[in-house]
Design an enzyme around this catalytic site. Structure first.
Site, PDB file in Angstrom:
ATOM      1  N   GLU A 184       4.457  -6.463   3.386  1.00 53.72           N
ATOM      2  CA  GLU A 184       5.116  -6.480   2.092  1.00 53.72           C
ATOM      3  C   GLU A 184       4.100  -6.354   0.961  1.00 53.72           C
ATOM      4  O   GLU A 184       2.938  -6.752   1.107  1.00 53.72           O
ATOM      5  CB  GLU A 184       5.916  -7.772   1.924  1.00 53.72           C
ATOM      6  CG  GLU A 184       7.154  -7.848   2.819  1.00 53.72           C
ATOM      7  CD  GLU A 184       7.939  -9.118   2.592  1.00 53.72           C
ATOM      8  OE1 GLU A 184       9.158  -9.089   2.830  1.00 53.72           O
ATOM      9  OE2 GLU A 184       7.341 -10.133   2.185  1.00 53.72           O
ATOM     10  N   ASN A 185       4.573  -5.798  -0.156  1.00 60.32           N
ATOM     11  CA  ASN A 185       3.771  -5.676  -1.375  1.00 60.32           C
ATOM     12  C   ASN A 185       2.517  -4.820  -1.189  1.00 60.32           C
ATOM     13  O   ASN A 185       1.552  -4.969  -1.933  1.00 60.32           O
ATOM     14  CB  ASN A 185       3.385  -7.063  -1.914  1.00 60.32           C
ATOM     15  CG  ASN A 185       4.603  -7.926  -2.187  1.00 60.32           C
ATOM     16  OD1 ASN A 185       5.590  -7.446  -2.755  1.00 60.32           O
ATOM     17  ND2 ASN A 185       4.550  -9.179  -1.766  1.00 60.32           N
ATOM     18  N   ARG A 186       2.545  -3.971  -0.191  1.00 57.40           N
ATOM     19  CA  ARG A 186       1.432  -3.070   0.117  1.00 57.40           C
ATOM     20  C   ARG A 186       0.145  -3.814   0.498  1.00 57.40           C
ATOM     21  O   ARG A 186      -0.937  -3.242   0.482  1.00 57.40           O
ATOM     22  CB  ARG A 186       1.134  -2.120  -1.059  1.00 57.40           C
ATOM     23  CG  ARG A 186       2.282  -1.134  -1.355  1.00 57.40           C
ATOM     24  CD  ARG A 186       2.557  -0.243  -0.160  1.00 57.40           C
ATOM     25  NE  ARG A 186       3.476   0.845  -0.449  1.00 57.40           N
ATOM     26  CZ  ARG A 186       4.804   0.781  -0.282  1.00 57.40           C
ATOM     27  NH1 ARG A 186       5.364  -0.344   0.148  1.00 57.40           N
ATOM     28  NH2 ARG A 186       5.557   1.818  -0.543  1.00 57.40           N
ATOM     29  N   LEU A 187       0.284  -5.089   0.864  1.00 57.43           N
ATOM     30  CA  LEU A 187      -0.883  -5.847   1.339  1.00 57.43           C
ATOM     31  C   LEU A 187      -0.934  -5.745   2.865  1.00 57.43           C
ATOM     32  O   LEU A 187      -0.737  -6.730   3.589  1.00 57.43           O
ATOM     33  CB  LEU A 187      -0.805  -7.300   0.859  1.00 57.43           C
ATOM     34  CG  LEU A 187      -0.895  -7.486  -0.652  1.00 57.43           C
ATOM     35  CD1 LEU A 187      -0.734  -8.958  -1.026  1.00 57.43           C
ATOM     36  CD2 LEU A 187      -2.227  -6.943  -1.178  1.00 57.43           C
ATOM     37  N   HIS A 188      -1.184  -4.539   3.327  1.00 58.74           N
ATOM     38  CA  HIS A 188      -1.146  -4.259   4.755  1.00 58.74           C
ATOM     39  C   HIS A 188      -2.297  -4.946   5.489  1.00 58.74           C
ATOM     40  O   HIS A 188      -3.344  -5.235   4.911  1.00 58.74           O
ATOM     41  CB  HIS A 188      -1.236  -2.750   4.988  1.00 58.74           C
ATOM     42  CG  HIS A 188      -0.317  -1.946   4.127  1.00 58.74           C
ATOM     43  ND1 HIS A 188       1.041  -2.183   4.056  1.00 58.74           N
ATOM     44  CD2 HIS A 188      -0.568  -0.912   3.274  1.00 58.74           C
ATOM     45  CE1 HIS A 188       1.597  -1.323   3.224  1.00 58.74           C
ATOM     46  NE2 HIS A 188       0.640  -0.557   2.723  1.00 58.74           N
TER      47      HIS A 188
END
Length: 210
Positions: A184-188
């Site tokens: 989520e939130n591009r915090l891969h």
């Protein structure tokens, strides 16, 4: 266009000691998910002058020695790997928000291995390997079909077809393997194994910023 990724991630504590064990886990997950051709991977190579090229091929074998695919050695990727053995493999498992990126060096496998795999191919695929001078120009589709028809007459169904001398496998020996999990939130999560020696346990793991 935006996709929402899941909250569940990938932690260092979950990883196997080496990347091949972790690959086996994720490959099983990809196959169980119903993903079409989870063994499809993008192979990137570069010419001696640095110009890159990419294409999708099917991984046919893997173990602690590396990842194997087959091709015409005279194809663009075959010629580039003979001149510059460094390669990158990408498994783009978008439906399950995962990617695996392998960087390493490629070398031709033995002819015995190639012949053993070639015998497992469907008859039509065996003939296709003879008919196609991969990456070379051909006058027309009709010419390609004519070449195939001639081979089908020479090697009818049920007759052994020898592996073409200019066709075979490459094994990519990994120097690094990155496991990418969408979050989520591009915090891969990006966890990368890096080879530190020649032994099966000689790997260290790095976490990369997304």
């Amino acid at each position: 266009m935006r996709a929402r990724y899941r909250a569940q991630g990938l932690s260092e504590q979950e990883l196997t000691p080496d990347p091949y064990g972790q690959f086996a886990r994720w490959f099983a997950d990809a196959a169980a998910s119903g993903l079409h051709e989870p063994n499809a991977m993008i192979v990137s190579t570069a010419a001696p002058d640095g110009r890159p090229s990419s294409r999708t091929v099917l991984m046919k074998q893997y173990d602690e020695r590396g990842f194997v695919f087959f091709t015409n050695y005279g194809s663009r990727k075959g010629r580039e790997l003979d001149a510059n053995p460094y390669a990158s493999l990408l498994f783009p498992w978008h439906p399950i928000a995962r990617q695996i990126i392998v960087s390493g060096t490629a070398e031709r496998i033995g002819r015995d291995e190639t012949a053993a795999y070639f015998r497992t191919r469907p008859h039509g695929s065996q003939l296709g390997a003879w008919a196609s001078e991969q990456s070379s120009t051909v006058a027309s589709r009709a010419e390609l079909d004519r070449l195939y028809a001639g081979l089908a007459e020479r090697y009818p169904e049920g007759e052994d077809v020898p592996a073409p001398p200019g066709w075979g496998g490459f094994r990519v020996r990994a120097d690094s393997v990155e496991f990418w999990q969408g979050r989520e939130n591009r915090l891969h999560d990006r966890l990368r194994y890096v080879r530190t020696g020649e032994g099966s346990a000689d790997w260290t793991v790095e976490r990369l910023c997304p």
